[in-house]
Design a protein around this motif. Structure first.
Motif, PDB file in Angstrom:
ATOM      1  N   ALA A 173       0.952  -1.488   0.029  1.00 17.70           N
ATOM      2  CA  ALA A 173       0.190   0.092   0.094  1.00 17.70           C
ATOM      3  C   ALA A 173       0.890   1.187  -0.070  1.00 17.70           C
ATOM      4  O   ALA A 173       0.585   2.276  -0.658  1.00 17.70           O
ATOM      5  CB  ALA A 173      -0.906  -0.128   1.007  1.00 17.70           C
ATOM      6  N   PHE A 174       2.067   1.160   0.774  1.00 15.68           N
ATOM      7  CA  PHE A 174       2.722   2.467   0.967  1.00 15.68           C
ATOM      8  C   PHE A 174       3.485   2.560  -0.384  1.00 15.68           C
ATOM      9  O   PHE A 174       3.617   3.831  -1.061  1.00 15.68           O
ATOM     10  CB  PHE A 174       4.034   2.264   1.932  1.00 15.68           C
ATOM     11  CG  PHE A 174       4.907   3.508   1.897  1.00 15.68           C
ATOM     12  CD1 PHE A 174       4.505   4.542   2.512  1.00 15.68           C
ATOM     13  CD2 PHE A 174       6.072   3.385   1.501  1.00 15.68           C
ATOM     14  CE1 PHE A 174       5.286   5.861   2.418  1.00 15.68           C
ATOM     15  CE2 PHE A 174       6.911   4.379   1.256  1.00 15.68           C
ATOM     16  CZ  PHE A 174       6.504   5.454   2.007  1.00 15.68           C
ATOM     17  N   ARG A 175       3.833   1.650  -1.227  1.00 15.88           N
ATOM     18  CA  ARG A 175       4.587   1.762  -2.461  1.00 15.88           C
ATOM     19  C   ARG A 175       3.679   2.314  -3.242  1.00 15.88           C
ATOM     20  O   ARG A 175       4.077   3.410  -4.074  1.00 15.88           O
ATOM     21  CB  ARG A 175       5.038   0.446  -2.899  1.00 15.88           C
ATOM     22  CG  ARG A 175       6.303  -0.144  -2.199  1.00 15.88           C
ATOM     23  CD  ARG A 175       6.874  -1.223  -2.962  1.00 15.88           C
ATOM     24  NE  ARG A 175       6.160  -2.364  -3.122  1.00 15.88           N
ATOM     25  CZ  ARG A 175       5.892  -3.561  -2.473  1.00 15.88           C
ATOM     26  NH1 ARG A 175       6.674  -3.447  -1.223  1.00 15.88           N
ATOM     27  NH2 ARG A 175       5.115  -4.360  -2.518  1.00 15.88           N
ATOM     28  N   ASN A 176       2.343   1.873  -3.432  1.00 14.62           N
ATOM     29  CA  ASN A 176       1.539   2.534  -4.543  1.00 14.62           C
ATOM     30  C   ASN A 176       0.922   3.743  -4.262  1.00 14.62           C
ATOM     31  O   ASN A 176       0.788   4.606  -5.121  1.00 14.62           O
ATOM     32  CB  ASN A 176       0.456   1.415  -4.731  1.00 14.62           C
ATOM     33  CG  ASN A 176       1.021  -0.014  -5.524  1.00 14.62           C
ATOM     34  OD1 ASN A 176       1.773   0.159  -6.383  1.00 14.62           O
ATOM     35  ND2 ASN A 176       0.573  -0.847  -5.129  1.00 14.62           N
ATOM     36  N   ALA A 177       0.820   3.821  -2.944  1.00 13.93           N
ATOM     37  CA  ALA A 177       0.220   5.258  -2.340  1.00 13.93           C
ATOM     38  C   ALA A 177       1.212   6.346  -2.625  1.00 13.93           C
ATOM     39  O   ALA A 177       0.863   7.448  -3.209  1.00 13.93           O
ATOM     40  CB  ALA A 177      -0.177   5.271  -0.951  1.00 13.93           C
ATOM     41  N   ALA A 178       2.322   5.909  -2.440  1.00 12.73           N
ATOM     42  CA  ALA A 178       3.530   7.013  -2.612  1.00 12.73           C
ATOM     43  C   ALA A 178       3.782   7.477  -4.169  1.00 12.73           C
ATOM     44  O   ALA A 178       4.062   8.426  -4.594  1.00 12.73           O
ATOM     45  CB  ALA A 178       5.098   6.604  -2.064  1.00 12.73           C
ATOM     46  N   ARG A 179       3.532   6.308  -4.961  1.00 11.39           N
ATOM     47  CA  ARG A 179       3.767   6.672  -6.168  1.00 11.39           C
ATOM     48  C   ARG A 179       2.222   7.353  -6.799  1.00 11.39           C
ATOM     49  O   ARG A 179       2.550   8.473  -7.570  1.00 11.39           O
ATOM     50  CB  ARG A 179       3.616   5.438  -7.065  1.00 11.39           C
ATOM     51  CG  ARG A 179       3.685   5.427  -8.591  1.00 11.39           C
ATOM     52  CD  ARG A 179       3.781   4.185  -9.361  1.00 11.39           C
ATOM     53  NE  ARG A 179       3.594   4.145 -10.711  1.00 11.39           N
ATOM     54  CZ  ARG A 179       3.494   3.349 -11.826  1.00 11.39           C
ATOM     55  NH1 ARG A 179       2.985   2.134 -11.347  1.00 11.39           N
ATOM     56  NH2 ARG A 179       3.325   3.839 -13.029  1.00 11.39           N
ATOM     57  N   LEU A 180       1.155   7.354  -6.320  1.00  7.26           N
ATOM     58  CA  LEU A 180      -0.131   8.095  -6.732  1.00  7.26           C
ATOM     59  C   LEU A 180       0.232   9.455  -6.160  1.00  7.26           C
ATOM     60  O   LEU A 180       0.121  10.392  -7.156  1.00  7.26           O
ATOM     61  CB  LEU A 180      -1.154   7.604  -5.921  1.00  7.26           C
ATOM     62  CG  LEU A 180      -1.710   6.295  -6.449  1.00  7.26           C
ATOM     63  CD1 LEU A 180      -2.500   5.817  -5.606  1.00  7.26           C
ATOM     64  CD2 LEU A 180      -2.290   6.496  -8.081  1.00  7.26           C
ATOM     65  N   ILE A 181       0.958   9.793  -4.791  1.00  5.41           N
ATOM     66  CA  ILE A 181       0.923  11.292  -4.738  1.00  5.41           C
ATOM     67  C   ILE A 181       2.301  11.804  -5.461  1.00  5.41           C
ATOM     68  O   ILE A 181       2.097  13.072  -5.809  1.00  5.41           O
ATOM     69  CB  ILE A 181       1.266  11.048  -3.108  1.00  5.41           C
ATOM     70  CG1 ILE A 181      -0.046  10.755  -2.401  1.00  5.41           C
ATOM     71  CG2 ILE A 181       1.823  12.325  -2.622  1.00  5.41           C
ATOM     72  CD1 ILE A 181      -0.019  10.809  -1.091  1.00  5.41           C
ATOM     73  N   SER A 182       3.366  10.947  -5.746  1.00  2.00           N
ATOM     74  CA  SER A 182       4.635  11.549  -6.273  1.00  2.00           C
ATOM     75  C   SER A 182       4.024  11.968  -7.615  1.00  2.00           C
ATOM     76  O   SER A 182       4.725  12.938  -8.217  1.00  2.00           O
ATOM     77  CB  SER A 182       5.604  10.611  -6.072  1.00  2.00           C
ATOM     78  OG  SER A 182       5.568   9.477  -6.747  1.00  2.00           O
TER      79      SER A 182
END
Length: 276
Positions: free
Chosen positions: A101-110
């Motif tokens: 979840a963190f990897r994908n959330a970080a990608r979405l935000i960045s």
């Protein structure tokens, strides 16, 4: 002070501070032009995974990919300078583990410029919500009818009636305790939505819930009458733009076939002097 009265970008912290105050206004958006129409008028613009059904013709949200969310998130971000941008985490992008979840959330935000993500699930997703929040990713929760779980829920049914209300209450409480800055309550009885809104410390945003929620959200194409003949009970149509568009398209087609368009005013003369 509402977002329409300020030039500052709305933040998750400000949304949290609106608990029990002026109702929060939220709409979905998937394109730059629509985002520009909403910016500063609504508090929260959600790039929802409903984009799969609304713009891509999918039968549900389950086929929406991370790449689709990033593409539409970027488009919406280009149209915003004041409203808070939140983006949905699509099915399969966060359920496996907090680390996923963190990897994908970080990608979405960045990659989009969104300020927060939204994910579905209550008690069973509390660990993941806490994991994201601890690592600097604001999370909007979503309980009640969770469309990504439509197959296990047996369809788009009202959730939380009778004794099942305790389950939804527990989901909302777990979401708040995990550190989410707000939570969507979808398709739950009004009395349950009121109870949840009164007992948890974060804003509730209703869709098919109650006027007593701390805010409301709708799919913009539904409320504008842009697509589809099916209208959920919880949607109010504020316009019938789809019918207007159909009539305009029919008028255009008739004029082209009748050689009425383009008229002289829409064509170019041989010289600039003649054009004047």
């Amino acid at each position: 002070m509402s977002v329409s009265q300020t030039q500052r970008v709305m933040t998750p912290v400000e949304v949290l501070g609106r608990k029990g105050g002026e109702p929060l206004v939220c709409l979905t958006a998937y394109t730059t032009p629509m985002a520009r129409l909403m910016d500063g008028v609504v508090d929260i613009v959600l790039v929802g995974d409903s984009v799969g059904m609304v713009l891509h013709g999918l039968p549900s949200t389950l086929g929406v990919t991370l790449e689709m969310m990033i593409m539409h998130g970027r488009a919406v971000a280009r149209g915003l300078s004041r409203s808070l941008l939140v983006i949905d985490m699509p099915f399969g992008s966060y359920e496996e583990s907090p680390a996923q979840a963190f990897r994908n959330a970080a990608r979405l935000i960045s990659e989009t410029g969104a300020a927060a993500v939204k994910l579905e699930g209550g008690v069973h997703m509390a660990e993941t919500i806490a994991f994201l929040v601890a690592r600097g990713i604001p999370v909007m929760g979503h309980v009640g009818l969770t469309p990504q779980a439509v197959n296990t829920l047996g369809g788009y049914k009202v959730q939380g009636r009778g004794s099942d209300g305790a389950r939804i209450q527990a989901d909302a409480e777990a979401t708040a305790a995990a550190g989410a800055f707000s939570v969507v309550l979808e398709k739950v009885p009004a009395s349950l939505a009121d109870k949840i809104s009164e007992t948890i410390a974060i804003p509730t945003i209703g869709i098919g819930a109650s006027v007593g929620c701390d805010g409301q959200v709708l799919v913009v194409d539904d409320m504008l009458g842009l697509f589809g003949d099916f209208l959920p009970k919880f949607v109010k149509r504020y316009a019938e733009l789809g019918q207007t568009a159909r009539e305009a398209i029919a008028d255009y087609a008739a004029e082209v076939r009748g050689r009425a368009f383009p008229a002289a005013a829409h064509q170019f003369a041989d010289s600039e002097k003649a054009a004047k």
